[in-house]
Scaffold this motif. Structure first.
Motif, short mmCIF file in Angstrom:
data_model
loop_
_atom_site.label_atom_id
_atom_site.label_comp_id
_atom_site.label_asym_id
_atom_site.label_seq_id
_atom_site.Cartn_x
_atom_site.Cartn_y
_atom_site.Cartn_z
N ALA A 107 1.11 -0.77 -0.22
CA ALA A 107 0.25 -0.04 -0.09
C ALA A 107 1.07 1.42 -0.22
N LEU A 108 1.72 1.00 0.77
CA LEU A 108 3.20 2.36 0.85
C LEU A 108 3.90 2.07 0.02
N ALA A 109 4.22 1.49 -0.74
CA ALA A 109 4.89 1.68 -2.44
C ALA A 109 4.39 1.79 -3.56
N LEU A 110 2.51 1.12 -3.47
CA LEU A 110 1.89 2.15 -4.29
C LEU A 110 1.38 3.49 -4.47
N HIS A 111 1.34 4.22 -2.62
CA HIS A 111 0.44 5.66 -2.71
C HIS A 111 1.61 6.12 -3.41
N ALA A 112 3.29 6.07 -3.41
CA ALA A 112 4.05 6.35 -3.51
C ALA A 112 4.26 6.82 -5.31
N ALA A 113 4.02 5.65 -5.67
CA ALA A 113 4.43 5.66 -7.06
C ALA A 113 3.32 6.29 -7.63
N LEU A 114 2.21 6.29 -7.40
CA LEU A 114 0.44 7.34 -7.93
C LEU A 114 1.07 8.59 -7.95
N ARG A 115 1.49 8.87 -6.16
CA ARG A 115 2.19 10.30 -6.07
C ARG A 115 2.89 11.10 -6.91
N PHE A 116 3.89 9.99 -7.34
CA PHE A 116 5.29 10.38 -8.06
C PHE A 116 4.61 10.53 -9.67
N ALA A 117 3.48 9.47 -10.09
CA ALA A 117 2.97 9.84 -11.31
C ALA A 117 1.86 10.97 -11.06
N THR A 118 1.56 10.63 -9.94
CA THR A 118 0.63 12.75 -10.54
C THR A 118 1.35 14.13 -10.44
N LYS A 119 2.47 14.43 -9.48
CA LYS A 119 3.25 15.12 -10.03
C LYS A 119 4.38 15.38 -11.16
N ALA A 120 4.70 13.73 -12.04
CA ALA A 120 4.99 14.04 -13.54
C ALA A 120 4.12 14.54 -14.22
N LEU A 121 3.18 13.73 -14.21
CA LEU A 121 1.72 14.41 -15.30
C LEU A 121 1.53 15.83 -14.78
N SER A 122 1.36 16.27 -13.73
CA SER A 122 1.31 17.73 -13.22
C SER A 122 2.59 18.71 -13.85
N CYS A 123 3.54 18.27 -13.52
CA CYS A 123 5.05 18.52 -14.58
C CYS A 123 5.06 18.50 -15.84
N ALA A 124 4.44 17.55 -16.65
CA ALA A 124 4.34 17.46 -18.28
C ALA A 124 3.02 18.05 -19.20
N HIS A 125 2.24 18.41 -17.48
CA HIS A 125 1.10 19.12 -18.52
C HIS A 125 1.00 20.99 -17.90
N GLN A 126 2.49 21.24 -17.05
CA GLN A 126 3.00 22.42 -16.89
C GLN A 126 3.77 23.05 -18.06
#
Length: 129
Positions: A107-126
Motif C-alpha cells: 500500500a505504501l509503495a503504491l501510494h508513493a508510485a501514484l504520487r510520483f506519477a501525479t507529480k510527473a503528469l502535472s509537470c508535463a502538463h505545465q
C-alpha cells in the motif's frame, strides 16, 4: 496516565500487547520490502477532534485484544481528502506484524508510485502551456 514513548519502535515488540492509552495507533515510518522484516512505527496520539486526518500516504495500524487472546488489527491509509480503512485482520495471534507486513509495504509503495506519477503528469502538463 503514563504517556507512551514517542520514538521509533519495531511493531513486532508492541504486537503482543494492547495499544497504550491515549494513542490512536502506530504510524508506520519504516517498512522493509522483505516479508516479515523491518516494520517500525511511532505512536500516533488520539486526535483532539474527530476531523483530524492522517495526511496523504500515512498508514496507521490499530489493534484491540479479542476475548480469545488474539488481536483485531486494522490498517488506515491517509489519502488526499480522506482517511480510508485499508484492511482488517480479525483475531490474529502471536506476532501479527508478519501477517500485515505485505499489505503495509504494498500500500505504501503504491501510494508513493501514484504520487510520483501525479507529480510527473502535472509537470508535463505545465510544460505544454
Amino acid at each position: 496516565m503514563n504517556q507512551p514513548a514517542t520514538g521509533l519502535f519495531p511493531v513486532r515488540q508492541a504486537a503482543l500487547r494492547p495499544m497504550p492509552q491515549g494513542v490512536r495507533g502506530a504510524l508506520v515510518r519504516e517498512v522493509s520490502p522483505h516479508p516479515g522484516d523491518i516494520l517500525r512505527a511511532t505512536w500516533h496520539p488520539t486526535p483532539a477532534a474527530r476531523r483530524d486526518r492522517l495526511g496523504p500516504g500515512a498508514l496507521l495500524l490499530a489493534w484491540t485484544p479479542t476475548p480469545s487472546g488474539g488481536m483485531d488489527v486494522t490498517a488506515h491509509l491517509g489519502l488526499h481528502t480522506v482517511d480510508v480503512t485499508l484492511a482488517t485482520w480479525p483475531n490474529l495471534h502471536g506476532d501479527w506484524s508478519t501477517t500485515v507486513h505485505p499489505t503495509v509495504y504494498e500500500a505504501l509503495a503504491l501510494h508513493a508510485a501514484l504520487r510520483f506519477a501525479t507529480k510527473a503528469l502535472s509537470c508535463a502538463h505545465q510544460g505544454d502551456g
